[in-house]
Design an enzyme around this catalytic site. Structure first.
Site, PDB file in Angstrom:
ATOM      1  N   GLY A  46       0.837  -1.197   0.000  1.00 38.92           N
ATOM      2  CA  GLY A  46       0.000   0.000   0.000  1.00 38.92           C
ATOM      3  C   GLY A  46       0.866   1.240   0.000  1.00 38.92           C
ATOM      4  O   GLY A  46       1.991   1.220   0.506  1.00 38.92           O
ATOM      5  N   GLN A  51       3.193   9.930   0.681  1.00 39.41           N
ATOM      6  CA  GLN A  51       4.480   9.243   0.831  1.00 39.41           C
ATOM      7  C   GLN A  51       5.415   9.504  -0.352  1.00 39.41           C
ATOM      8  O   GLN A  51       6.609   9.260  -0.253  1.00 39.41           O
ATOM      9  CB  GLN A  51       4.278   7.740   1.026  1.00 39.41           C
ATOM     10  CG  GLN A  51       3.622   7.400   2.355  1.00 39.41           C
ATOM     11  CD  GLN A  51       3.416   5.917   2.485  1.00 39.41           C
ATOM     12  OE1 GLN A  51       2.396   5.382   2.059  1.00 39.41           O
ATOM     13  NE2 GLN A  51       4.401   5.238   3.062  1.00 39.41           N
ATOM     14  N   CYS A  94       6.023   0.102   7.253  1.00 42.56           N
ATOM     15  CA  CYS A  94       5.678   1.268   6.445  1.00 42.56           C
ATOM     16  C   CYS A  94       6.860   1.628   5.558  1.00 42.56           C
ATOM     17  O   CYS A  94       8.007   1.654   6.027  1.00 42.56           O
ATOM     18  CB  CYS A  94       5.328   2.435   7.369  1.00 42.56           C
ATOM     19  SG  CYS A  94       4.841   3.925   6.506  1.00 42.56           S
ATOM     20  N   LEU A  95       6.578   1.923   4.298  1.00 41.37           N
ATOM     21  CA  LEU A  95       7.650   2.299   3.375  1.00 41.37           C
ATOM     22  C   LEU A  95       8.309   3.611   3.786  1.00 41.37           C
ATOM     23  O   LEU A  95       9.439   3.878   3.381  1.00 41.37           O
ATOM     24  CB  LEU A  95       7.111   2.383   1.945  1.00 41.37           C
ATOM     25  CG  LEU A  95       6.584   1.064   1.373  1.00 41.37           C
ATOM     26  CD1 LEU A  95       5.996   1.279  -0.017  1.00 41.37           C
ATOM     27  CD2 LEU A  95       7.672   0.000   1.346  1.00 41.37           C
ATOM     28  N   HIS A 136      -4.369   1.960   7.776  1.00 39.77           N
ATOM     29  CA  HIS A 136      -2.989   2.462   7.796  1.00 39.77           C
ATOM     30  C   HIS A 136      -2.805   3.553   6.742  1.00 39.77           C
ATOM     31  O   HIS A 136      -2.246   4.618   7.023  1.00 39.77           O
ATOM     32  CB  HIS A 136      -2.040   1.280   7.535  1.00 39.77           C
ATOM     33  CG  HIS A 136      -0.592   1.636   7.437  1.00 39.77           C
ATOM     34  ND1 HIS A 136       0.332   1.215   8.359  1.00 39.77           N
ATOM     35  CD2 HIS A 136       0.113   2.343   6.512  1.00 39.77           C
ATOM     36  CE1 HIS A 136       1.532   1.663   8.015  1.00 39.77           C
ATOM     37  NE2 HIS A 136       1.420   2.347   6.883  1.00 39.77           N
ATOM     38  N   GLU A 137      -3.302   3.303   5.524  1.00 41.89           N
ATOM     39  CA  GLU A 137      -3.116   4.270   4.432  1.00 41.89           C
ATOM     40  C   GLU A 137      -3.979   5.518   4.628  1.00 41.89           C
ATOM     41  O   GLU A 137      -3.531   6.632   4.342  1.00 41.89           O
ATOM     42  CB  GLU A 137      -3.385   3.615   3.076  1.00 41.89           C
ATOM     43  CG  GLU A 137      -2.462   2.449   2.742  1.00 41.89           C
ATOM     44  CD  GLU A 137      -0.982   2.759   2.814  1.00 41.89           C
ATOM     45  OE1 GLU A 137      -0.581   3.933   2.657  1.00 41.89           O
ATOM     46  OE2 GLU A 137      -0.196   1.821   3.045  1.00 41.89           O
ATOM     47  N   HIS A 140      -2.284   7.832   6.867  1.00 32.54           N
ATOM     48  CA  HIS A 140      -1.289   8.667   6.173  1.00 32.54           C
ATOM     49  C   HIS A 140      -1.932   9.935   5.615  1.00 32.54           C
ATOM     50  O   HIS A 140      -1.351  11.019   5.688  1.00 32.54           O
ATOM     51  CB  HIS A 140      -0.647   7.904   5.011  1.00 32.54           C
ATOM     52  CG  HIS A 140       0.548   7.105   5.389  1.00 32.54           C
ATOM     53  ND1 HIS A 140       1.690   7.653   5.924  1.00 32.54           N
ATOM     54  CD2 HIS A 140       0.787   5.772   5.286  1.00 32.54           C
ATOM     55  CE1 HIS A 140       2.578   6.698   6.135  1.00 32.54           C
ATOM     56  NE2 HIS A 140       2.053   5.544   5.764  1.00 32.54           N
TER      57      HIS A 140
END
Length: 171
Positions: A46, A51, A94-95, A136-137, A140
């Site tokens: 995701g 990001q 997380c990226l 989670h996304e 963000h």
């Protein structure tokens, strides 16, 4: 299509609340394509537009179960309509917080409303990994990171580590 740079903590842009997508343009479509390419390259399941330093309410996700399969999905202006009282615990990563994983408690299921790239509005129930990932996304998009759900001690430790690494990289 292009692979974009993924920003990581302590970058303050990750704390910015993203703006709604007003119209699905060729630029929005190109952003989604770039986000998929970036997400697959990372690799991740995701990615929120913030990001890649674009403060728009757009998420790409691919929760394909098997190697070699693909299930790409785009969520534009997603919002959680309801949450279950049941809690699920998943180890999240997380990226934007590379190579750091921690168990996080979230509602086990959610109902989400979103628009796709065709401008169609959908409502969908999410459970399991999908529920965790969409929450989670969406976090963000609201300037929230999964480490915000951790104890202050753990969160401070992670921030200190990444702040120190960023300072060393800048030298």
């Amino acid at each position: 299509m292009a692979i974009r740079e993924i920003i990581s903590i302590p970058d303050k842009r990750l704390r910015r609340v993203s703006e709604p997508v007003e119209k699905i343009t060729s630029e929005v479509r190109a952003l989604a394509e770039d986000m998929f390419e970036t997400m697959y390259d990372a690799p991740g399941i995701g990615l929120a537009a913030i990001q890649v330093a674009v403060p728009l309410r757009l998420i790409t996700m691919d929760l394909a179960k098997k190697e070699g399969e693909s299930a790409p999905r785009v969520f534009i202006n997603p919002e959680i309509l309801s949450k279950s009282e049941d809690i699920a615990v998943y180890e999240e990563g997380c990226l934007s917080i590379p190579e750091y994983y921690e168990e996080v408690e979230r509602p086990a299921s959610v109902r989400v409303r979103f628009m796709d790239l065709e401008g169609e509005v959908h409502e969908e129930d999410a459970e399991g990994l999908f529920a965790t990932c969409i929450q989670h996304e969406i976090d963000h998009l609201n300037g929230v990171l999964f480490i915000d759900y951790l104890s202050k001690l753990k969160r401070d430790r992670v921030m200190k580590k990444f702040t120190k690494a960023a300072k060393l990289a800048a030298k």
